[in-house]
Design a protein around this motif. Structure first.
Motif, mmCIF file in Angstrom:
data_model
loop_
_atom_site.group_PDB
_atom_site.id
_atom_site.type_symbol
_atom_site.label_atom_id
_atom_site.label_comp_id
_atom_site.label_asym_id
_atom_site.label_seq_id
_atom_site.Cartn_x
_atom_site.Cartn_y
_atom_site.Cartn_z
ATOM 1 N N GLU A 1 -0.085 -11.951 55.884
ATOM 2 C CA GLU A 1 0.852 -12.240 54.789
ATOM 3 C C GLU A 1 1.589 -10.982 54.331
ATOM 4 O O GLU A 1 2.704 -11.063 53.823
ATOM 5 C CB GLU A 1 0.119 -12.911 53.617
ATOM 6 C CG GLU A 1 -0.884 -12.040 52.858
ATOM 7 C CD GLU A 1 -2.243 -11.910 53.561
ATOM 8 O OE1 GLU A 1 -2.440 -12.516 54.636
ATOM 9 O OE2 GLU A 1 -3.110 -11.175 53.022
ATOM 10 N N ALA B 1 7.908 -17.022 49.717
ATOM 11 C CA ALA B 1 8.837 -18.093 50.095
ATOM 12 C C ALA B 1 9.704 -18.514 48.918
ATOM 13 O O ALA B 1 10.921 -18.686 49.057
ATOM 14 C CB ALA B 1 8.057 -19.292 50.642
ATOM 15 N N GLU C 1 3.096 -25.951 56.851
ATOM 16 C CA GLU C 1 1.720 -25.618 57.224
ATOM 17 C C GLU C 1 1.342 -26.365 58.492
ATOM 18 O O GLU C 1 1.301 -27.597 58.496
ATOM 19 C CB GLU C 1 0.743 -26.053 56.135
ATOM 20 C CG GLU C 1 0.882 -25.354 54.797
ATOM 21 C CD GLU C 1 -0.124 -25.938 53.813
ATOM 22 O OE1 GLU C 1 0.314 -26.713 52.935
ATOM 23 O OE2 GLU C 1 -1.339 -25.661 53.937
ATOM 24 N N MET D 1 3.347 -18.409 49.461
ATOM 25 C CA MET D 1 4.210 -19.284 48.644
ATOM 26 C C MET D 1 5.076 -18.467 47.691
ATOM 27 O O MET D 1 6.237 -18.796 47.444
ATOM 28 C CB MET D 1 3.368 -20.297 47.856
ATOM 29 C CG MET D 1 2.638 -21.332 48.702
ATOM 30 S SD MET D 1 3.669 -22.182 49.921
ATOM 31 C CE MET D 1 4.756 -23.107 48.848
ATOM 32 N N GLY E 1 2.157 -26.073 51.057
ATOM 33 C CA GLY E 1 3.546 -25.769 51.394
ATOM 34 C C GLY E 1 4.451 -26.960 51.110
ATOM 35 O O GLY E 1 4.055 -27.905 50.417
ATOM 36 N N ASP E 2 5.663 -26.944 51.657
ATOM 37 C CA ASP E 2 6.565 -28.087 51.475
ATOM 38 C C ASP E 2 6.172 -29.244 52.389
ATOM 39 O O ASP E 2 6.309 -30.406 52.025
ATOM 40 C CB ASP E 2 8.001 -27.634 51.739
ATOM 41 C CG ASP E 2 8.394 -26.528 50.773
ATOM 42 O OD1 ASP E 2 8.556 -26.833 49.580
ATOM 43 O OD2 ASP E 2 8.470 -25.355 51.199
ATOM 44 N N VAL F 1 8.180 -23.757 53.438
ATOM 45 C CA VAL F 1 6.911 -23.423 54.088
ATOM 46 C C VAL F 1 6.359 -24.667 54.771
ATOM 47 O O VAL F 1 6.206 -25.725 54.148
ATOM 48 C CB VAL F 1 5.889 -22.866 53.068
ATOM 49 C CG1 VAL F 1 4.520 -22.682 53.727
ATOM 50 C CG2 VAL F 1 6.385 -21.544 52.490
ATOM 51 N N MET G 1 -2.378 -18.332 51.057
ATOM 52 C CA MET G 1 -1.249 -19.166 50.646
ATOM 53 C C MET G 1 -0.595 -18.745 49.330
ATOM 54 O O MET G 1 0.610 -18.931 49.161
ATOM 55 C CB MET G 1 -1.664 -20.640 50.589
ATOM 56 C CG MET G 1 -1.939 -21.268 51.946
ATOM 57 S SD MET G 1 -0.622 -21.021 53.159
ATOM 58 C CE MET G 1 0.654 -22.115 52.539
#
Ligand code: PLP
Length: 380
Positions: A109, A142, A151, A139, A170-171, A149, A135
């Motif tokens: 990350e 992002a 996953e 996130m 995520g989205d 995002v 995450m």
């Protein structure tokens, strides 16, 4: 002979498939598909779940919903299955590979932000072995850069990050129910849609670009072609197999975790002696025992280890050839920054037999085989 994988079977699969046939509804979106979707929505607190024909197809749907276009860039790890790349490459995107963390084998990350350009549209993360990526950080990056995002939670069904199910953070989230995954329907998957604004279009894309789902709910009186799409819905017979497994999800998960811990405890002395490395699960991650792997010293040692186990009738396998070194990956993508860990760590990793029906005795045999390879005697 100890197989690497045996598809899970818990008992009710035949009966449910029989019921699907008896209901005279074997195409997509029958009763079992609905039950699977609802089961996942409840257990994983997901806004909307749609069963698909594979995780590959769920990823393709996510790329369509994200409106990925020619020339867009998508950031992802190179250490993943080809489908994570294919889905975006099919939309014409350039893949930008970021190095992994050696401890979890997940995308690092801390390296993502530097890889972002004005063409970047999305970040696709892979929760390797059902252990979550970091995450919160991902996130936050992002959101700050207005990126979507996705996953790839193919391996992360029924695993959690800080109390949230993988695939719901995520989205979009993508699950796999391939026969090598924790819960199966032969071939299959699911798309998790985490933003309300994408739900209707997801149903349309999955139904060949038509608004047939709305029609079946009685919301419109005839259906028509409204968008691009494809056929991403599985047969209800496959969903019947999966539903039998979801009903026994705890049992499957408990058994896999028991096997994982048997390996972990059994092999700890080899790690303490500095001969192998074992998986790492960060604070806040509840994994699902999708996989047990060890790391040998290097490629040469791993090759000898796999051959040694094979001679003893134990099928252990390696994982993945990094995408950036594959012919397609070289054409469609580029590695951002230095490949410090992706290639090196992938060459050391060996996956041990792991499946619902493996016996304690077989796990013991695998452990003993690894001790024998390293010229040590197993304790206990
Ligand atoms: C298994 C897997 C896939 C593909 O799943 P299918 O359901 O076979 O399409 C994608 N990504 C990862 C990380 C996987 O492990």
């Amino acid at each position: 002979m100890i197989n690497f994988n045996v598809p899970p079977f818990v008992g009710n699969e035949m009966e449910y498939i029989r019921q699907a046939i008896a209901a005279e509804k074997i195409c997509g979106d029958g009763g079992f598909t609905r039950r699977c979707n609802e089961w996942m929505e409840q257990h994983f607190k997901a806004r909307k779940v749609l069963l698909t024909t594979s995780c590959t197809h769920a990823l393709e749907m996510a790329a369509l919903l994200a409106d990925i276009k020619e020339g867009d860039e998508v950031i992802l790890p190179s250490y993943t299955f080809v489908s994570t790349g294919d889905a975006f490459a099919l939309r014409g995107a350039k893949l930008v590979f970021v190095d992994i963390r050696p401890d979890t084998m997940n995308i690092d990350e801390k390296l993502i932000e530097a890889a972002i350009t004005d063409r970047t549209r999305a970040i696709a993360v892979v929760h390797y072995a059902g252990v979550a990526c970091e995450m919160d950080t991902i996130m936050e990056i992002a959101r700050r850069h207005h990126l979507l995002v996705v996953e790839d939670a193919a391996q992360g069904v029924n695993a959690f990050y800080k109390g949230r199910a993988l695939g719901t953070i995520g989205d979009f989230g993508c699950y796999s129910f391939h026969e090598t995954k924790n819960y199966s329907m032969g071939e299959g998957g699911a798309l998790l849609i985490n933003r309300e604004q994408d739900v209707e279009r997801a149903e349309i894309i999955r139904e060949k670009g038509t608004n047939r789902s709305k029609f079946f709910r009685g919301q419109i009186d005839k259906y028509t072609w409204v968008d691009i799409g494809s056929s991403y819905l599985p047969s209800d017979m496959n969903a019947a197999y999966l539903y039998a497994q979801l009903e026994h999800a705890d049992e499957i998960n408990d058994r896999r975790l028991a096997v994982w811990h048997q390996y972990d405890e059994g092999l700890r002395p080899l790690r303490d002696a500095g001969l192998i490395e074992q998986p790492f699960v960060p604070e806040g991650c509840v994994h699902n025992a999708h996989m047990y792997y060890i790391k040998a010293k290097d490629l040469e040692e791993r090759t000898r280890l796999l051959a040694f186990l094979k001679q003893r009738g134990i099928l252990s396998v390696f994982h993945y050839i990094p995408l950036h070194s594959a012919p397609a990956g070289q054409k469609i993508g580029r590695f951002f920054g230095e490949d410090r860990y992706t290639t090196k760590e992938s060459e050391r990793l060996a996956r041990l037999p792991m499946y619902y029906s493996i016996t304690d005795e077989d796990v013991r045999t695998v452990i003993d085989g690894i001790y024998a390879f390293y010229g040590r005697k197993a304790e206990g």
